[in-house]
Design an enzyme around this catalytic site. Structure first.
Site, PDB file in Angstrom:
ATOM      1  N   TYR A   1      38.038  40.547  31.661  1.00  0.00           N
ATOM      2  CA  TYR A   1      38.841  40.153  32.811  1.00  0.00           C
ATOM      3  C   TYR A   1      39.074  38.645  32.791  1.00  0.00           C
ATOM      4  O   TYR A   1      38.194  37.877  33.213  1.00  0.00           O
ATOM      5  CB  TYR A   1      38.129  40.585  34.101  1.00  0.00           C
ATOM      6  CG  TYR A   1      37.813  42.065  34.093  1.00  0.00           C
ATOM      7  CD1 TYR A   1      38.713  42.984  34.611  1.00  0.00           C
ATOM      8  CD2 TYR A   1      36.627  42.543  33.510  1.00  0.00           C
ATOM      9  CE1 TYR A   1      38.445  44.351  34.570  1.00  0.00           C
ATOM     10  CE2 TYR A   1      36.352  43.911  33.468  1.00  0.00           C
ATOM     11  CZ  TYR A   1      37.264  44.802  33.994  1.00  0.00           C
ATOM     12  OH  TYR A   1      37.003  46.155  33.935  1.00  0.00           O
TER      13      TYR A   1
ATOM     14  N   GLN B   1      54.862  48.377  42.661  1.00  0.00           N
ATOM     15  CA  GLN B   1      53.889  48.216  41.582  1.00  0.00           C
ATOM     16  C   GLN B   1      53.165  46.876  41.691  1.00  0.00           C
ATOM     17  O   GLN B   1      51.950  46.798  41.509  1.00  0.00           O
ATOM     18  CB  GLN B   1      54.625  48.321  40.244  1.00  0.00           C
ATOM     19  CG  GLN B   1      53.758  48.223  39.014  1.00  0.00           C
ATOM     20  CD  GLN B   1      54.591  48.172  37.746  1.00  0.00           C
ATOM     21  OE1 GLN B   1      55.694  47.625  37.736  1.00  0.00           O
ATOM     22  NE2 GLN B   1      54.076  48.743  36.690  1.00  0.00           N
TER      23      GLN B   1
ATOM     24  N   ARG C   1      32.653  50.934  32.785  1.00  0.00           N
ATOM     25  CA  ARG C   1      31.845  51.380  33.913  1.00  0.00           C
ATOM     26  C   ARG C   1      32.681  52.288  34.801  1.00  0.00           C
ATOM     27  O   ARG C   1      32.223  53.315  35.279  1.00  0.00           O
ATOM     28  CB  ARG C   1      31.344  50.184  34.730  1.00  0.00           C
ATOM     29  CG  ARG C   1      30.412  50.600  35.872  1.00  0.00           C
ATOM     30  CD  ARG C   1      30.340  49.562  36.966  1.00  0.00           C
ATOM     31  NE  ARG C   1      31.592  49.485  37.721  1.00  0.00           N
ATOM     32  CZ  ARG C   1      31.774  48.708  38.779  1.00  0.00           C
ATOM     33  NH1 ARG C   1      30.796  47.918  39.190  1.00  0.00           N
ATOM     34  NH2 ARG C   1      32.935  48.688  39.419  1.00  0.00           N
ATOM     35  N   GLY C   2      33.921  51.894  35.056  1.00  0.00           N
ATOM     36  CA  GLY C   2      34.812  52.659  35.914  1.00  0.00           C
ATOM     37  C   GLY C   2      34.759  52.182  37.351  1.00  0.00           C
ATOM     38  O   GLY C   2      33.813  51.505  37.773  1.00  0.00           O
TER      39      GLY C   2
ATOM     40  N   THR D   1      43.866  56.800  29.118  1.00  0.00           N
ATOM     41  CA  THR D   1      42.938  56.511  30.204  1.00  0.00           C
ATOM     42  C   THR D   1      42.143  57.759  30.578  1.00  0.00           C
ATOM     43  O   THR D   1      42.491  58.876  30.197  1.00  0.00           O
ATOM     44  CB  THR D   1      43.670  55.979  31.447  1.00  0.00           C
ATOM     45  OG1 THR D   1      44.569  56.989  31.917  1.00  0.00           O
ATOM     46  CG2 THR D   1      44.450  54.727  31.122  1.00  0.00           C
TER      47      THR D   1
ATOM     48  N   GLN E   1      42.153  43.113  31.123  1.00  0.00           N
ATOM     49  CA  GLN E   1      42.930  43.556  32.273  1.00  0.00           C
ATOM     50  C   GLN E   1      44.274  42.823  32.219  1.00  0.00           C
ATOM     51  O   GLN E   1      44.399  41.761  31.620  1.00  0.00           O
ATOM     52  CB  GLN E   1      42.197  43.206  33.568  1.00  0.00           C
ATOM     53  CG  GLN E   1      42.938  43.633  34.825  1.00  0.00           C
ATOM     54  CD  GLN E   1      42.162  43.302  36.080  1.00  0.00           C
ATOM     55  OE1 GLN E   1      41.526  44.164  36.661  1.00  0.00           O
ATOM     56  NE2 GLN E   1      42.188  42.043  36.493  1.00  0.00           N
TER      57      GLN E   1
ATOM     58  N   GLU F   1      49.232  51.904  26.082  1.00  0.00           N
ATOM     59  CA  GLU F   1      48.336  52.733  26.884  1.00  0.00           C
ATOM     60  C   GLU F   1      49.152  53.746  27.666  1.00  0.00           C
ATOM     61  O   GLU F   1      50.186  53.417  28.238  1.00  0.00           O
ATOM     62  CB  GLU F   1      47.524  51.883  27.854  1.00  0.00           C
ATOM     63  CG  GLU F   1      46.612  52.719  28.762  1.00  0.00           C
ATOM     64  CD  GLU F   1      45.710  51.884  29.643  1.00  0.00           C
ATOM     65  OE1 GLU F   1      44.854  51.178  29.051  1.00  0.00           O
ATOM     66  OE2 GLU F   1      45.860  51.917  30.865  1.00  0.00           O
TER      67      GLU F   1
END
Length: 299
Positions: free
Chosen positions: A147, A214, A107-108, A48, A178, A17
Site C-alpha cells: 500500500y 467508482q 489477509r482480506g 480475485t 493497491q 485483474e
C-alpha cells in the site's frame, strides 16, 4: 510459469485483474471477457477471491481455465481472515491439482459482523501466516499486497512497512500495490522499501476511472490521494460520463507510460471486467512497452 521467474528476466510485466461473478450462473460472462482480453497478450491475469464458498471455488476454476484454455499464466487470490486452516488446506490442494503456480496471499477485508463480534478469533490474523501455509503446501510463486499510501487499518505508515517486511521475510516473492493516482507517492514508497531492506519486485496497480460513482467508492475503501490534475478531470467531466471515461483512460495511460519509463517492475491493470477500456489502454502504451523491453545491443 511462475511470476517470480517472469520478473527475473528484467523486463516490466503488464498484467490484468478480473473478478469472479457473485453467481455461478454468470460465470460464462467472465470467460467472454477473457476471450476479449486474450489477444492483448498480458503476462498474467489475476483472479480475485470473493466471499463465500461458491465465489472461492469460482476463483480456482477461472484461474485454471485462464491457463489451460486461454494459454495465459494466472494467479489466484487467497484471503485468510475468514478462512479456516482446514478449509485453506483443501483450497491449496485444489489449486495445486489445477496446475496453478501463482498465489496472491491476502489477509482480506474483515466483515463488519466479525469486527463487532468480541469472541471472533480468526485462524489467520495476518497474511504472513497464510504465506507460511502456502509455502508448506507446494512450490508456488507467492505475491503479497502493498500500500504506497499505507493500509487504511494500519496505526501508521511505519507499522504498515513493518507488516509488509514480515510478509516478505515469510517468503513472498513480489508485491502488487493497491491502486494509486499519484506516481510520486509510489516512487516515495519505493525509496522507503529500500530503507527497510525490502528488495522484492513491486508491480504497480492501476485502476482507470470510468465513472464518478467508482471514484467515490475508491475513496471510501482506500482513502487514496487524488492529485490536483485528477481532481480537475473529475470537476470538469462529473456530469459528462462519456468524457469522464475518455479522460480516465487517458490519465491511466499517462500513469503507465511514466511508470514504464521510470523502470517499474510491472504494471497490473484492474480491468473491472471492462475489456474495451483495457484494450484502449494497451493500444496506447504499446509502443512505449516495446521500447522499454527492447534489448540494448551488445558492444
Amino acid at each position: 510459469m511462475k511470476i517470480r521467474d517472469m520478473i527475473s528476466k528484467g523486463e516490466p510485466t503488464v498484467s490484468f485483474e478480473i473478478f469472479p461473478p457473485k453467481s455461478s450462473y454468470s460465470l460464462e460472462t467472465v470467460f467472454d471477457t477473457l476471450g476479449e482480453l486474450k489477444d492483448l497478450h498480458p503476462d498474467f491475469i489475476s483472479v480475485t477471491y470473493g466471499a463465500g464458498g461458491t465465489a472461492q471455488s469460482n476463483t480456482v476454476e477461472i484461474a485454471s481455465r485462464i491457463k489451460k484454455d486461454f494459454g495465459i499464466e494466472s494467479i489466484a487470490h487467497l484471503t485468510g481472515c475468514t478462512s479456516t486452516k482446514e478449509g485453506m488446506k483443501r483450497t491449496l490442494a485444489s489449486i495445486k491439482d489445477s496446475g496453478i503456480e501463482n498465489i496472491l496471499a491476502l489477509r482480506g477485508d474483515i466483515p463488519q459482523e466479525k469486527l463487532a463480534d468480541k469472541n471472533w478469533n480468526p485462524e489467520y490474523r495476518y497474511a504472513s501466516e497464510l504465506i507460511d501455509d502456502i509455502k508448506a503446501a507446494g512450490d508456488f510463486s507467492i505475491g503479497a499486497a502493498c500500500y504506497p499510501e499505507g493500509h487504511v487499518d494500519s496505526i501508521n505508515k511505519v507499522d504498515d512497512l513493518k507488516n509488509l517486511k514480515r510478509k516478505m521475510d515469510h517468503g513472498a516473492d513480489f508485491m502488487i500495490t493497491q491502486l494509486f493516482y499519484d506516481n510520486d507517492l509510489f516512487y516515495q514508497f519505493k525509496e522507503k522499501l529500500d530503507l527497510v531492506g525490502i528488495e522484492q519486485p513491486v508491480i504497480a496497480g492501476i485502476l482507470p476511472v470510468l465513472n464518478i460513482k467508482q471514484v467515490k467508492r475508491i475513496q471510501e475503501i482506500s482513502g487514496c490521494n487524488l492529485p490536483p490534475k485528477f481532481l480537475r478531470i473529475l470537476e470538469r467531466y462529473e456530469h459528462d460520463p462519456a468524457s469522464l471515461q475518455e479522460a480516465g483512460i487517458a490519465y491511466a495511460v499517462d500513469q503507465i507510460i511514466d511508470l514504464l519509463s521510470s523502470g517499474v517492475d510491472g504494471v497490473h491493470i484492474y480491468t473491472m471486467n471492462k475489456p474495451d477500456a483495457t484494450r484502449r489502454i494497451m493500444e496506447n502504451i504499446s509502443c512505449v512497452r516495446k521500447a522499454v523491453c527492447r534489448k540494448e545491443p551488445q558492444r
